[in-house]
Motif scaffolding. Structure first.
Motif, mmCIF file in Angstrom:
data_model
loop_
_atom_site.group_PDB
_atom_site.id
_atom_site.type_symbol
_atom_site.label_atom_id
_atom_site.label_comp_id
_atom_site.label_asym_id
_atom_site.label_seq_id
_atom_site.Cartn_x
_atom_site.Cartn_y
_atom_site.Cartn_z
ATOM 1 N N LYS A 1 28.481 142.183 26.210
ATOM 2 C CA LYS A 1 28.971 140.827 26.497
ATOM 3 C C LYS A 1 28.751 140.415 27.952
ATOM 4 O O LYS A 1 28.616 139.228 28.248
ATOM 5 C CB LYS A 1 30.462 140.713 26.170
ATOM 6 C CG LYS A 1 30.769 140.751 24.675
ATOM 7 C CD LYS A 1 30.390 139.456 24.031
ATOM 8 C CE LYS A 1 30.838 139.390 22.584
ATOM 9 N NZ LYS A 1 30.263 138.221 21.898
ATOM 10 N N TYR A 2 28.692 141.383 28.874
ATOM 11 C CA TYR A 2 28.512 141.058 30.297
ATOM 12 C C TYR A 2 27.175 140.355 30.566
ATOM 13 O O TYR A 2 27.009 139.702 31.589
ATOM 14 C CB TYR A 2 28.620 142.323 31.158
ATOM 15 C CG TYR A 2 27.418 143.245 31.085
ATOM 16 C CD1 TYR A 2 26.405 143.162 32.047
ATOM 17 C CD2 TYR A 2 27.292 144.168 30.062
ATOM 18 C CE1 TYR A 2 25.295 144.007 31.978
ATOM 19 C CE2 TYR A 2 26.186 145.004 29.992
ATOM 20 C CZ TYR A 2 25.195 144.913 30.947
ATOM 21 O OH TYR A 2 24.104 145.739 30.882
ATOM 22 N N LYS A 3 26.225 140.444 29.635
ATOM 23 C CA LYS A 3 24.907 139.827 29.821
ATOM 24 C C LYS A 3 24.901 138.332 29.501
ATOM 25 O O LYS A 3 23.976 137.628 29.912
ATOM 26 C CB LYS A 3 23.878 140.508 28.916
ATOM 27 C CG LYS A 3 23.637 141.954 29.253
ATOM 28 C CD LYS A 3 22.656 142.543 28.263
ATOM 29 C CE LYS A 3 22.432 144.007 28.488
ATOM 30 N NZ LYS A 3 21.625 144.599 27.423
ATOM 31 N N ALA B 1 16.978 132.924 24.998
ATOM 32 C CA ALA B 1 16.066 131.788 25.136
ATOM 33 C C ALA B 1 15.095 132.117 26.258
ATOM 34 O O ALA B 1 15.520 132.558 27.333
ATOM 35 C CB ALA B 1 16.841 130.513 25.464
ATOM 36 N N ASP B 2 13.807 131.957 25.999
ATOM 37 C CA ASP B 2 12.815 132.205 27.043
ATOM 38 C C ASP B 2 13.038 131.241 28.201
ATOM 39 O O ASP B 2 13.422 130.085 27.996
ATOM 40 C CB ASP B 2 11.395 132.030 26.503
ATOM 41 C CG ASP B 2 10.939 133.214 25.671
ATOM 42 O OD1 ASP B 2 11.545 134.304 25.761
ATOM 43 O OD2 ASP B 2 9.963 133.066 24.925
ATOM 44 N N LYS C 1 16.933 134.156 29.022
ATOM 45 C CA LYS C 1 18.360 134.013 29.295
ATOM 46 C C LYS C 1 19.122 134.563 28.109
ATOM 47 O O LYS C 1 18.786 134.281 26.961
ATOM 48 C CB LYS C 1 18.712 132.533 29.499
ATOM 49 C CG LYS C 1 20.193 132.300 29.778
ATOM 50 C CD LYS C 1 20.508 130.831 29.961
ATOM 51 C CE LYS C 1 21.984 130.646 30.264
ATOM 52 N NZ LYS C 1 22.337 129.219 30.338
ATOM 53 N N TYR C 2 20.141 135.367 28.400
ATOM 54 C CA TYR C 2 21.024 135.860 27.340
ATOM 55 C C TYR C 2 22.038 134.776 27.023
ATOM 56 O O TYR C 2 22.846 134.399 27.867
ATOM 57 C CB TYR C 2 21.775 137.114 27.797
ATOM 58 C CG TYR C 2 20.941 138.366 27.841
ATOM 59 C CD1 TYR C 2 20.629 139.051 26.674
ATOM 60 C CD2 TYR C 2 20.491 138.885 29.043
ATOM 61 C CE1 TYR C 2 19.874 140.207 26.699
ATOM 62 C CE2 TYR C 2 19.744 140.052 29.084
ATOM 63 C CZ TYR C 2 19.435 140.704 27.914
ATOM 64 O OH TYR C 2 18.697 141.861 27.945
#
Length: 105
Positions: free
Chosen positions: A87-89, A63-64, A77-78
């Protein structure tokens, strides 16, 4: 040298405080317009609509994120990573180096 509070990153347009230097996870990221930093937290932002994007490291739901004051798009945003190694993001923030400026340095 005197310490004047935390080292911050601010919006390049309106100088709204966006993130703390201590929250940088990595400086080795690529944004839309060049180098970007991965942060664990961001503040004074609005999160846009979620969408799936094919990034250099595979498919992610992102999402911006924009400055809450001037609405400048600062990065994303991840929300979800589909590859196990990515997955760590999840829940972290990409801020484009060209969109943020240093404060209190």
């Amino acid at each position: 040298m005197a310490e004047y509070g935390p080292r911050l990153y601010s919006c390049c347009k309106c100088r709204n405080h966006i993130a703390l230097h201590d929250d940088i996870i990595s400086k080795a990221f690529q944004g839309r317009n060049g180098r970007a930093f991965l942060f664990s937290h961001a503040m004074n932002i609005t999160v846009g609509r979620k969408e799936d994007r094919n990034l250099m490291t595979g498919l992610h739901t992102v999402a911006d994120i924009s400055c809450a004051d001037c609405c400048e798009v600062l990065g994303w945003k991840y929300e979800r990573a589909y590859e196990p190694t990515q997955k760590y993001k999840e829940g972290k923030f990409i801020l484009e180096k060209s969109k943020i400026v240093n404060e209190n340095w």
